[in-house]
Each structure stands twice: as structure tokens, then as C-alpha cells.
Design an enzyme around this catalytic site. Structure first.
Site, PDB file in Angstrom:
ATOM      1  N   LYS A  20      21.918 -35.474  -7.081  1.00 49.72           N
ATOM      2  CA  LYS A  20      21.354 -34.598  -8.108  1.00 49.72           C
ATOM      3  C   LYS A  20      22.440 -34.172  -9.086  1.00 49.72           C
ATOM      4  O   LYS A  20      22.226 -34.148 -10.301  1.00 49.72           O
ATOM      5  CB  LYS A  20      20.710 -33.388  -7.422  1.00 49.72           C
ATOM      6  CG  LYS A  20      20.019 -32.399  -8.333  1.00 49.72           C
ATOM      7  CD  LYS A  20      19.120 -31.470  -7.526  1.00 49.72           C
ATOM      8  CE  LYS A  20      19.870 -30.580  -6.577  1.00 49.72           C
ATOM      9  NZ  LYS A  20      20.495 -29.404  -7.234  1.00 49.72           N
ATOM     10  N   SER A  21      23.617 -33.861  -8.563  1.00 54.49           N
ATOM     11  CA  SER A  21      24.713 -33.424  -9.422  1.00 54.49           C
ATOM     12  C   SER A  21      25.103 -34.517 -10.417  1.00 54.49           C
ATOM     13  O   SER A  21      25.339 -34.252 -11.603  1.00 54.49           O
ATOM     14  CB  SER A  21      25.925 -33.049  -8.568  1.00 54.49           C
ATOM     15  OG  SER A  21      25.640 -31.945  -7.735  1.00 54.49           O
ATOM     16  N   ARG A  25      24.343 -34.954 -14.906  1.00 58.97           N
ATOM     17  CA  ARG A  25      25.433 -35.263 -15.824  1.00 58.97           C
ATOM     18  C   ARG A  25      25.169 -36.548 -16.605  1.00 58.97           C
ATOM     19  O   ARG A  25      25.416 -36.620 -17.814  1.00 58.97           O
ATOM     20  CB  ARG A  25      26.739 -35.349 -15.031  1.00 58.97           C
ATOM     21  CG  ARG A  25      27.216 -33.985 -14.516  1.00 58.97           C
ATOM     22  CD  ARG A  25      28.242 -34.134 -13.394  1.00 58.97           C
ATOM     23  NE  ARG A  25      28.896 -32.863 -13.078  1.00 58.97           N
ATOM     24  CZ  ARG A  25      28.380 -31.913 -12.308  1.00 58.97           C
ATOM     25  NH1 ARG A  25      27.178 -32.069 -11.767  1.00 58.97           N
ATOM     26  NH2 ARG A  25      29.051 -30.796 -12.069  1.00 58.97           N
ATOM     27  N   GLY A  94      20.002 -24.139 -11.652  1.00 60.51           N
ATOM     28  CA  GLY A  94      21.181 -23.516 -12.234  1.00 60.51           C
ATOM     29  C   GLY A  94      22.012 -24.506 -13.024  1.00 60.51           C
ATOM     30  O   GLY A  94      22.598 -24.163 -14.056  1.00 60.51           O
ATOM     31  N   GLN A 172      30.129 -25.011 -13.103  1.00 60.78           N
ATOM     32  CA  GLN A 172      29.075 -25.423 -14.023  1.00 60.78           C
ATOM     33  C   GLN A 172      29.312 -24.916 -15.444  1.00 60.78           C
ATOM     34  O   GLN A 172      28.909 -25.570 -16.413  1.00 60.78           O
ATOM     35  CB  GLN A 172      27.715 -24.939 -13.508  1.00 60.78           C
ATOM     36  CG  GLN A 172      27.284 -25.648 -12.233  1.00 60.78           C
ATOM     37  CD  GLN A 172      26.026 -25.070 -11.620  1.00 60.78           C
ATOM     38  OE1 GLN A 172      25.525 -24.023 -12.053  1.00 60.78           O
ATOM     39  NE2 GLN A 172      25.504 -25.730 -10.603  1.00 60.78           N
ATOM     40  N   ASP A 297      27.561 -26.147  -1.080  1.00 64.67           N
ATOM     41  CA  ASP A 297      26.242 -26.650  -0.692  1.00 64.67           C
ATOM     42  C   ASP A 297      26.212 -27.171   0.738  1.00 64.67           C
ATOM     43  O   ASP A 297      25.131 -27.369   1.308  1.00 64.67           O
ATOM     44  CB  ASP A 297      25.793 -27.757  -1.649  1.00 64.67           C
ATOM     45  CG  ASP A 297      25.391 -27.222  -3.010  1.00 64.67           C
ATOM     46  OD1 ASP A 297      25.145 -26.002  -3.122  1.00 64.67           O
ATOM     47  OD2 ASP A 297      25.330 -28.014  -3.972  1.00 64.67           O
ATOM     48  N   ARG A 328      22.463 -17.125   0.193  1.00 68.38           N
ATOM     49  CA  ARG A 328      22.541 -18.150   1.230  1.00 68.38           C
ATOM     50  C   ARG A 328      23.414 -17.753   2.406  1.00 68.38           C
ATOM     51  O   ARG A 328      23.274 -18.324   3.502  1.00 68.38           O
ATOM     52  CB  ARG A 328      22.980 -19.477   0.616  1.00 68.38           C
ATOM     53  CG  ARG A 328      22.516 -20.689   1.421  1.00 68.38           C
ATOM     54  CD  ARG A 328      22.761 -21.977   0.658  1.00 68.38           C
ATOM     55  NE  ARG A 328      21.704 -22.252  -0.285  1.00 68.38           N
ATOM     56  CZ  ARG A 328      21.800 -23.140  -1.273  1.00 68.38           C
ATOM     57  NH1 ARG A 328      22.930 -23.785  -1.454  1.00 68.38           N
ATOM     58  NH2 ARG A 328      20.787 -23.359  -2.077  1.00 68.38           N
ATOM     59  N   ARG A 369      17.721 -25.768   0.904  1.00 65.48           N
ATOM     60  CA  ARG A 369      18.734 -26.086   1.903  1.00 65.48           C
ATOM     61  C   ARG A 369      18.515 -25.315   3.214  1.00 65.48           C
ATOM     62  O   ARG A 369      18.907 -25.779   4.282  1.00 65.48           O
ATOM     63  CB  ARG A 369      20.134 -25.854   1.342  1.00 65.48           C
ATOM     64  CG  ARG A 369      20.418 -26.744   0.128  1.00 65.48           C
ATOM     65  CD  ARG A 369      21.870 -26.810  -0.256  1.00 65.48           C
ATOM     66  NE  ARG A 369      22.023 -27.421  -1.566  1.00 65.48           N
ATOM     67  CZ  ARG A 369      22.033 -28.733  -1.802  1.00 65.48           C
ATOM     68  NH1 ARG A 369      21.891 -29.567  -0.781  1.00 65.48           N
ATOM     69  NH2 ARG A 369      22.165 -29.202  -3.027  1.00 65.48           N
ATOM     70  N   LYS A 395      12.674 -29.153  -4.523  1.00 64.77           N
ATOM     71  CA  LYS A 395      13.710 -28.857  -5.509  1.00 64.77           C
ATOM     72  C   LYS A 395      14.767 -29.948  -5.582  1.00 64.77           C
ATOM     73  O   LYS A 395      15.270 -30.259  -6.668  1.00 64.77           O
ATOM     74  CB  LYS A 395      14.368 -27.513  -5.191  1.00 64.77           C
ATOM     75  CG  LYS A 395      15.330 -27.022  -6.261  1.00 64.77           C
ATOM     76  CD  LYS A 395      15.859 -25.653  -5.946  1.00 64.77           C
ATOM     77  CE  LYS A 395      16.557 -25.040  -7.140  1.00 64.77           C
ATOM     78  NZ  LYS A 395      17.747 -25.794  -7.557  1.00 64.77           N
TER      79      LYS A 395
END
EC number: 2.5.1.19
Length: 414
Positions: A20-21, A25, A94, A172, A297, A328, A369, A395
Site C-alpha cells: 500500500k505504501s 507513491r 493518512g 509522510q 505498523d 494502537r 491491523r 482498509k
């Protein structure tokens, strides 16, 4: 959706979804190009949908291809788009919000951002302080953030130069600026005023920029030099498998399931590849300390491993985890405690004492998560585990429950 999981060991091979990261990008770099790019391996998670939706609102074209790829028609380089300011719905992502604030200022001059869940409560102050200093109007009211460069449509809303912000809140903010600064007329520097955390995520950003022909360089460990006057070029790329999600399958294997995780690049820039090393650190008995500042994460799957190992594990430098989809630190501790484990949160740490897990009910707190961590923990419980709000995995890992079942998981919808 609430699920009941009957404890059962998992068995089989699994390839994690695309990163996902990395996908965020690559999408943004392609959207900023002056042509057509093709991306493959993009998971259809809610966060990636949010980035696609926002880039489309900014004027990029998105075309799904028959082979599952995506063709992006780029916006062009440093051209402010005429027309009314768009409203960008970031969902609960985010990354989408923080990456696109500088991009929207550059492309549109002004924009409004909205989101769901805890998104607009998550830290934005580094941007607010920086952009107010640069003369950008900033207003957050009724869950809507509006930014306005105040230049109209005849000049860029951002100027080249020095951009200084703390590096211990989130990388970020740096990534968002790295997308925008190369398109300014002059050279810029991006400086972390505190020790920079999550550096690996910035390397992922620099890789995406490089794929589009954009160059940056490190001047020192806290300073990035960004030449101006650059142009994003169209490119073709495939997103790698996600080391963050692989962490859950590593945890399943740690808990005596026989899960083989495939398709991962050991040379990836993804910082969460460290899970392969931490797996063996936790496999050794005795007390252990793990600094999660560079891999936040991974805390939920690592905490599940810690819950069954011999010894006490302390996860440190974890304050940022309080401002994720849930708090979290609190929700991970609560999940393990609900299953009969022993976990205690502190201001910036989580301590987990190993022992047996009994089963119980876990409230996911709308955190993907936490849901996945509870599912993996269930494989080591002596009794059933109920997962409340299990749909939140959409998500980041939409087919997680289907994959879990193909590995032999015993799941019942309540």
C-alpha cells in the site's frame, strides 16, 4: 460484521497483497507526469481507492486495463489547474491526506480535504506550522481542512527554498513535500529539525520519484536536497508485495502454523522487511526490547508473537501509534488482554509478557491491523475468538478473511 474464529492452525503458502505504501507513491508520481503511465499490482484497498479518487478530483485520468493494470493520464508538470477548488475525500487514509496537501497546493493553488473516522484528528501540525509560515491559509473546521496558497491561478502557491519540520511525527509530511518541491522553479532543501524516524519510507518515496525521472539527494542524515525545475516522466512499474501485511503471516508461523510467505523482495526499500529479523529475535527465550520507531505498523503482529513467547517484550518509541486508525498502543494491549494475554501500555511503550492465550472477544476499534492481529492470535488460543467489526480489513487487505480461510481458518459470521 462480527466473526467467530475457532482456534485452528493454518497451513499453506500466501503472497501478501501489493504494498500500500509503495502504491500510493507510484500513483502520485504517475499522476504528476506529463504523459501516460501504467501501473500493475495495485490492491483495491480502501486507502488506495482514496488516493485514486483524490488524484482524479485534481484532474488526473485513471483507466482500468483488461489485464488488471491501471493507466494514468498525468496532470503535466507545474501547471496550476483552472476552476473551482476540489473537495478531496481521503477516506481514512493518512497517507492520502498528508501526501496530497502539498501536491494540491502546487497543482490547484487551493483545495479542501475531508475524511472519516479519526483521520482529521491525526497530527497535521507540522504542515500547519510550516505552511502558515509560508503564507498559506490553513483552516480545519467541521472535519474539513481547507488550504489556500492565496496566489490565484497565475502563480504557484509554493516557493522554492528551505522547508524545515520535525521528523519524529511522521515521515509522510516529508513525502508530501518531496512530491511537490521538484516542480518548483528553484532548488529546495528539506530539513528534519529532530532525528528523522521512518527513513526507509522516504527511500520508498525517492524510488518512486526516480521511476519518474526525478532526482533528490541526501546532504546529510537529516537534510534532503531537491533540485527544482524538474519534470515527472511517464513510466511503467509494478508494486511489490507488502512486508507490513507479511508481518501477520510471519506471526502465524511463529504461533506454530505452517505458513509460507512468498513473493517478497528481501532487498526492498520497505522498512517493515525487518520483521524477518525480529521474528528470530523473538524466537529466542528471555526478555527482549524492540524499538518500533522505524516500523510502527509491525507492532500488532509483533505483539501477538510476544504474547506467546517465553519472556517479557518491551516495544519502545511507540508514541506515534496512539494516532493511527485507533490508539494502537491501547487497542493492541486491550486485544491481547481480552484474549487472556498480559499486556500493559505506557505513554510511548507496550510491554507484553508471554504466556497462554485463552480466547475471548476483541473489539477492533475500526482498526484493520487490530482485526488481523486478533485473527492470528486466535490460532494459538484454547477457546474461540470473537472479532467485532471485522470488515475494517477492507482498509488495507480486502481479501484477508478469504485468504485466512484458504489456509484452513475456521471462521463463522455471527
Amino acid at each position: 460484521m462480527d466473526l467467530q474464529i475457532i482456534p485452528k492452525k493454518l497451513s499453506g503458502a500466501v503472497t501478501p497483497p501489493p504494498s500500500k505504501s509503495q502504491a500510493h507513491r507510484l500513483l502520485i508520481a504517475a499522476a504528476l507526469s506529463g504523459g501516460r503511465s501504467v501501473l500493475h499490482g495495485l490492491a483495491d484497498s480502501q486507502d488506495i481507492q482514496a488516493t485514486r479518487r483524490c488524484l482524479t478530483a485534481l484532474g488526473a485520468g485513471m483507466e482500468d486495463l483488461p489485464d488488471g493494470g491501471l493507466r494514468i493520464h498525468g496532470l503535466g508538470n507545474s501547471v496550476v489547474q483552472a476552476g473551482p477548488a476540489p473537495i478531496l475525500d481521503c477516506g481514512e487514509s493518512g497517507s492520502t491526506l498528508r501526501f496530497l496537501i502539498p501536491v494540491a497546493l502546487l497543482v490547484q493553488g487551493e483545495a479542501s480535504f475531508t475524511g472519516r473516522g479519526r483521520l482529521m484528528e491525526r497530527p497535521l501540525k507540522p504542515y500547519e506550522d510550516l505552511f502558515r509560515e509560508k503564507g498559506v491559509a490553513w483552516k480545519l473546521e467541521d472535519n474539513v481542512l481547507t488550504v489556500n496558497g492565496g496566489r490565484g491561478y497565475d502563480a504557484l502557491a509554493l516557493d522554492s527554498g528551505a522547508y524545515r519540520l520535525p521528523g519524529n511525527v511522521s515521515s509522510q509530511f516529508f513525502t508530501g513535500l518531496l512530491f511537490a518541491l521538484p516542480l518548483l522553479n528553484g532548488d529546495s532543501i528539506l530539513v528534519s529539525t529532530t532525528p528523522l524516524e521512518s527513513r526507509d519510507y522516504l527511500e520508498m518515496t525517492r524510488q518512486a520519484l526516480a521511476a519518474a525521472g526525478v532526482t533528490t539527494r541526501w546532504a546529510d542524515e537529516n537534510t534532503l536536497c531537491v533540485p527544482g525545475g524538474q519534470a515527472y516522466q511517464p513510466f511503467t512499474a509494478t508494486a511489490e508485495a507488502d512486508w507490513s501485511q507479511a508481518g501477520f503471516w510471519y506471526a502465524a508461523d511463529f504461533l506454530d502454523s505452517q505458513v509460507e510467505t512468498r513473493g517478497l523482495d528481501p532487498d526492498s526499500a520497505q522498512g517493515d522487511k525487518v520483521v524477518s529479523e525480529l521474528y528470530w529475535k523473538l524466537a529466542r527465550p528471555g526478555d527482549a526490547e524492540i524499538d518500533v520507531s522505524g516500523c510502527p505498523d509491525l507492532l500488532p503482529p509483533l505483539a501477538v508473537m510476544a504474547a506467546v513467547r517465553s519472556g517479557t517484550t518491551c516495544f519502545t518509541n511507540a508514541a506515534r501509534l496512539r494516532m493511527k486508525e485507533s490508539d494502537r498502543l491501547a487497542t493492541t494491549a486491550a486485544a491481547l488482554t481480552a484474549l487472556g494475554g498480559r499486556a500493559e501500555e505506557g505513554p510511548d511503550f507496550l510491554t507484553v509478557r508471554g504466556g497462554p492465550l485463552a480466547g475471548g472477544t476483541v473489539d477492533c476499534a475500526n482498526d484493520h491491523r487490530i482485526a488481523m492481529a486478533a485473527a492470528i492470535a486466535a490460532t494459538a488460543c484454547s477457546g474461540p475468538v470473537t472479532v467485532l467489526g471485522a470488515e475494517c480489513v477492507q482498509k488495507s487487505y480486502p481479501d484477508f478473511w478469504e485468504v485466512y480461510k484458504t489456509l484452513g481458518g475456521d471462521i463463522h459470521v455471527l
